[in-house]
Design an enzyme around this catalytic site. Structure first.
Site, PDB file in Angstrom:
ATOM      1  N   ASP A  82       0.823  -1.208   0.000  1.00  0.00           N
ATOM      2  CA  ASP A  82       0.000   0.000   0.000  1.00  0.00           C
ATOM      3  C   ASP A  82       0.862   1.265   0.000  1.00  0.00           C
ATOM      4  OD1 ASP A  82      -2.471   1.264   0.028  1.00  0.00           O
ATOM      5  OD2 ASP A  82      -2.641   1.263   2.212  1.00  0.00           O
ATOM      6  N   HIS A  83       0.421   2.279  -0.716  1.00  0.00           N
ATOM      7  CA  HIS A  83       1.019   3.623  -0.683  1.00  0.00           C
ATOM      8  C   HIS A  83       2.542   3.642  -0.696  1.00  0.00           C
ATOM      9  CE1 HIS A  83      -2.381   6.336  -0.377  1.00  0.00           C
ATOM     10  NE2 HIS A  83      -2.968   5.455   0.417  1.00  0.00           N
ATOM     11  N   HIS A 180      -7.624   9.184   5.281  1.00  0.00           N
ATOM     12  CA  HIS A 180      -6.992   8.137   6.071  1.00  0.00           C
ATOM     13  C   HIS A 180      -7.163   8.459   7.556  1.00  0.00           C
ATOM     14  CE1 HIS A 180      -4.429   7.750   2.278  1.00  0.00           C
ATOM     15  NE2 HIS A 180      -5.129   6.638   2.363  1.00  0.00           N
ATOM     16  N   GLY A 181      -7.288   7.411   8.364  1.00  0.00           N
ATOM     17  CA  GLY A 181      -7.475   7.625   9.798  1.00  0.00           C
ATOM     18  C   GLY A 181      -8.949   7.534  10.170  1.00  0.00           C
ATOM     19  N   HIS A 208     -10.067   4.561  -0.650  1.00  0.00           N
ATOM     20  CA  HIS A 208      -9.113   4.700   0.451  1.00  0.00           C
ATOM     21  C   HIS A 208      -9.816   5.371   1.623  1.00  0.00           C
ATOM     22  CE1 HIS A 208      -4.962   3.786  -1.206  1.00  0.00           C
ATOM     23  NE2 HIS A 208      -5.782   3.495  -2.202  1.00  0.00           N
ATOM     24  N   GLY A 209      -9.267   5.168   2.823  1.00  0.00           N
ATOM     25  CA  GLY A 209      -9.870   5.792   4.005  1.00  0.00           C
ATOM     26  C   GLY A 209     -11.193   5.154   4.381  1.00  0.00           C
ATOM     27  N   SER A 211     -11.956   3.313   6.965  1.00  0.00           N
ATOM     28  CA  SER A 211     -12.216   3.140   8.406  1.00  0.00           C
ATOM     29  C   SER A 211     -13.282   4.110   8.890  1.00  0.00           C
ATOM     30  CB  SER A 211     -10.926   3.348   9.216  1.00  0.00           C
ATOM     31  OG  SER A 211     -10.012   2.308   8.987  1.00  0.00           O
ATOM     32  N   VAL A 231      -9.202  -0.845   4.599  1.00  0.00           N
ATOM     33  CA  VAL A 231      -9.459  -0.642   6.026  1.00  0.00           C
ATOM     34  C   VAL A 231      -8.139  -0.825   6.759  1.00  0.00           C
ATOM     35  CG1 VAL A 231     -10.699  -1.455   8.059  1.00  0.00           C
ATOM     36  CG2 VAL A 231     -11.844  -1.437   5.841  1.00  0.00           C
TER      37      VAL A 231
END
Length: 284
Positions: A82-83, A180-181, A208-209, A211, A231
Site C-alpha cells: 500500500d502507498h 486516512h485515519g 481509500h480511508g 475506516s 481498512v
C-alpha cells in the site's frame, strides 16, 4: 491455493457490483484473523501492508505468512503493498512474491505521476501483478505520509480517463473526499464525482480511508463503482484496544498467547462486518 493477482479479482467485483475489502495488517495475528474471516464468510481477501510494516516485519516474513494463509485457504487471497513511493521497494516486493503494488505519486504533477505509474505497470503486467495508483490527494495520515486537510484535493473525472489511457494502470484510487485515519465527523464524500469517474474509466476503483465510513455511505460508494475498500486504522485500533483491555484486566498475565487470542478475535469480528458491508460474503 497460492497467492493470486487482484487484477481479475477486482474486475469481477466491479462488474458484479460488490467490493473486496483490503485489510492493512501489522502482525501475524492480524493476518490470521482476516484470513479466518475470509474463509468463514467465503469472501475473497486482499491482505495489505504499508511501507512501515514492510520495514518492521521484513518482506520475506510477510510474504511467507501470506503464502501460508493462502495455502490453507479455499478462497482467493492477494497480497498488496500500500502507498509506496519507492520504486526500488516496489521491485523488491514484486520479486519476493507480492501480487499487487501501489505506486503513489499523487503528490507530484500529473505528468510525473503518469511516467512513474507507467514504468511500474510495464514491469508488473507481464508478471501478472496488479498495480494501483492514486489521483488527487487523499487527506489524513498513512504511516509517515501526511496530507493536511487544506492540501487534500479531489480527482478530476476527465483527468482520471486520461491517466488510465496513458498508463494502462489496472486499478485506480481517486480522491473523492474520504480520508486516512478515523473521521472526526461525517465523511464528506463526493458521490457525484465517483459516478462521473466510473463513467469515464472502466477499471476497478479503490476507496481509500474506509475506516469508520457509515454503512449507507459505504454501500452507496460500492454501488457507484468502488470495487475495493481499504481498512487500516479501524483494524489497528481494534487490535490495540483489545490488548490494552487484557493488560488492564490481567496485569500479571505474562503469556503473550493469552492476550493475542482475544485481540485476534476482535479483528476477525470486525473483518467479518466489513466483508458483509461491502457485499463480498459468499463471493469467493
Amino acid at each position: 491455493m497460492t497467492l493470486v493477482s487482484s487484477t481479475p479479482l477486482l474486475a469481477e467485483t466491479r462488474k458484479k457490483g460488490y467490493a473486496v475489502v483490503a485489510f492493512n495488517v501489522h502482525t501475524i495475528e492480524m493476518l490470521q484473523a482476516v484470513a479466518e474471516a475470509a474463509e468463514e464468510s467465503r469472501s475473497p481477501l486482499i491482505v495489505q501492508t504499508t511501507v512501515g510494516t514492510v520495514k518492521h516485519l521484513g518482506i520475506d516474513y510477510i510474504v511467507g505468512a501470506a503464502k501460508a494463509a493462502a495455502k490453507q485457504a479455499s478462497v482467493p487471497v492477494a497480497l498488496h503493498l500500500d502507498h509506496c513511493q519507492d520504486f526500488e521497494l516496489i521491485l523488491k516486493c514484486i520479486r519476493a512474491g507480492y501480487t499487487s503494488v501501489m505506486i503513489d505519486q499523487s503528490m507530484h504533477p500529473f505528468e510525473r505521476n503518469v511516467e512513474m505509474t507507467r514504468k511500474v505497470v510495464e514491469i508488473a503486467r507481464p508478471l501478472n501483478v496488479n498495480v494501483e495508483a492514486e489521483l488527487g490527494k487523499v487527506g489524513g495520515v498513512e504511516d509517515d505520509i501526511r496530507v493536511e486537510d487544506d492540501a487534500a484535493s479531489l480527482a478530476d473525472p476527465e483527468e482520471c480517463r486520461r491517466f488510465v489511457e496513458l498508463t494502462g494502470v489496472p486499478t485506480l484510487a481517486p480522491a473523492i473526499g474520504t480520508a486516512h485515519g478515523i473521521y472526526k465527523g461525517e465523511p464528506n464524500i463526493d458521490f457525484k464525482r465517483i459516478e462521473d469517474i466510473a463513467a469515464q474509466v472502466d477499471v476497478p476503483l479503490v476507496l481509500h480511508g474506509g475506516s469508520g465510513i457509515p454503512e449507507a455511505q459505504v454501500k452507496r460508494c460500492v454501488a457507484l463503482g468502488m470495487a475495493k475498500m481499504n481498512v487500516a486504522t479501524e483494524l489497528k485500533n481494534a487490535f490495540t484496544r483489545a490488548l490494552q483491555k487484557c493488560f488492564a484486566e490481567r496485569p500479571d498475565d505474562l503469556d503473550p498467547r493469552s492476550y493475542m487470542v482475544p485481540a485476534k478475535e476482535v479483528v476477525k469480528r470486525l473483518a467479518l462486518e466489513k466483508m458483509r458491508l461491502c457485499g463480498c460474503t459468499n463471493k469467493a
